[in-house]
Write a protein that holds these residues in place. Structure first.
Motif: not given
Length: 385
Positions: A37-56
């Motif tokens: 029931g919680l949103y865990i969010v990452v924000t970035s201005r750079q073009n980061v890899s979505p697969a890496f971020v979701f794994d993190l």
């Protein structure tokens, strides 16, 4: 380097409905997952890899659950300082450092605050004295008693099946994983044995076989293909021992039969029948069906059985049907009356997605036969409960 009020931008998106996992607003990339029931969010201005971020993000959730026991709003509110401390050790100046529960343990000062039991219920004498509570696997790793050695194993299988409009299966597969949560002192070596008839590769006879699998870095799988045994040096906390994929013919757990009737150019009747194809001794919980409706839908009227809940999402043109409990051998039906702005074809209705959970039941032939602890002290023998 983010603008003030970035969190408000995300909140506005959430209020409009479930946002996409990745979206961009005012030059800011938002990537998020939803757990407990919680949103865990990452924000970035750079073009980061979505697969890496979701794994993190998944690893951050795992580490927080190891220290908090469970991850929900109440646990996070009571242990906000601890959660902040964990994230501060995992991420430093926007860079991922370590996502290992054991590696960051020396740097974590705070301990989890858990809800204390208001009263203790005495166990009846006829119950197994070694049996523990179903919430035993939800305690924080820092709350483990020194003389306690416990390990929990769970096999989770997700069934993917594609049906045609007549309710017959077109394609199917099973994605499974074996999870462990270790409270063992000293991290002794384990041996995990499976059923000897477990087979690999592809079968011309349609028998379900393991086509693909991968293992955690702590697993030695040299004996797996020949002897069906894994040797594990378990880290503290929760981890996935093995992911596997099974393709082939097997008995599907549900059958969905849709019937569409065009009453007029501006009115469509949809009847959805769902049949369970498993034993009457079992029951599915958290059953939710998501029905994609035509884009020209104006309104929806539901005719659902008593106790079932329905909801229509206007922006996504999607109807949801929730069934609290679905026993084996039962059938439930839902009637939807659609008001549309123009005549639509049957192809514009669908697909229908179904999510459910069935405890103590596996679709594949994957079975755990034994779990042996190699290096425990001889002063205390392990007990299976």
């Amino acid at each position: 380097d983010l603008i003030k009020g970035t969190n408000e931008i995300f909140f506005r998106k959430v209020k409009l409905g479930d946002p996409w996992p990745v979206f961009n607003v005012e030059g800011i990339n938002f990537l998020h997952i939803k757990r407990g029931g919680l949103y865990i969010v990452v924000t970035s201005r750079q073009n980061v890899s979505p697969a890496f971020v979701f794994d993190l993000l998944e690893l951050i959730v795992k580490v927080i659950k190891d220290y908090l026991g469970v991850l929900n709003e109440e646990a996070l509110r009571k242990n906000f300082v601890l959660a902040y401390e964990i994230i501060d050790e995992i991420i430093d100046y926007g860079n991922a450092q370590s996502t290992s529960t054991e590696q960051i343990k020396p740097y974590i000062v705070n301990e989890a605050t858990t809800e204390e039991k208001k009263f203790e219920i005495k166990k009846p004498k006829f119950l197994n004295p070694n049996k523990v509570s179903y919430t035993a696997a939800n305690k924080p790793i820092t709350k483990t008693k020194k003389n306690t050695n416990e390990i929990f194993v769970d096999v989770v299988e997700r069934v993917n099946a594609l049906f045609n409009s007549s309710g017959y299966i077109l394609n199917s597969g099973i994605q499974g994983c074996i999870k462990m949560k270790s409270y063992l002192q000293g991290n002794p070596q384990l041996r995990l044995g499976f059923n000897p008839d477990l087979a690999f590769g592809s079968s011309p006879y349609g028998r379900p076989l393991i086509e693909d699998c991968n293992f955690h870095e702590c697993v030695n799988h040299n004996e797996f293909e020949d002897h069906k045994v894994l040797t594990i040096n378990p880290p503290a906390g929760e981890f996935v021992v093995m992911n596997y994929r099974i393709m082939g013919d097997y008995q599907t757990l549900f059958r969905i039969i849709p019937v569409v009737d065009h009453m007029s150019p501006y009115k469509v009747e949809l009847n959805l029948r769902v049949q369970s194809c498993f034993s009457a001794d079992l029951a599915a919980t958290k059953v939710t069906l998501k029905i994609q409706l035509p884009k020209v839908t104006n309104s929806v009227n539901f005719g659902a059985p008593k106790g079932h809940t329905t909801e229509y999402h206007e922006l996504k043109k999607r109807a949801e049907w929730a069934i609290p409990k679905f026993k084996g051998g039962e059938e439930h039906s839902l009637n939807l009356s659609l008001s549309v702005s123009r005549k639509c074809s049957q192809k514009e209705i669908g697909p229908v997605a179904m999510v459910f959970e069935i405890a103590n039941h596996g679709v594949s032939n994957m079975q755990i036969k034994y779990l042996k602890v190699s290096e425990l002290s001889h002063t205390k023998n392990p007990t299976r409960w």
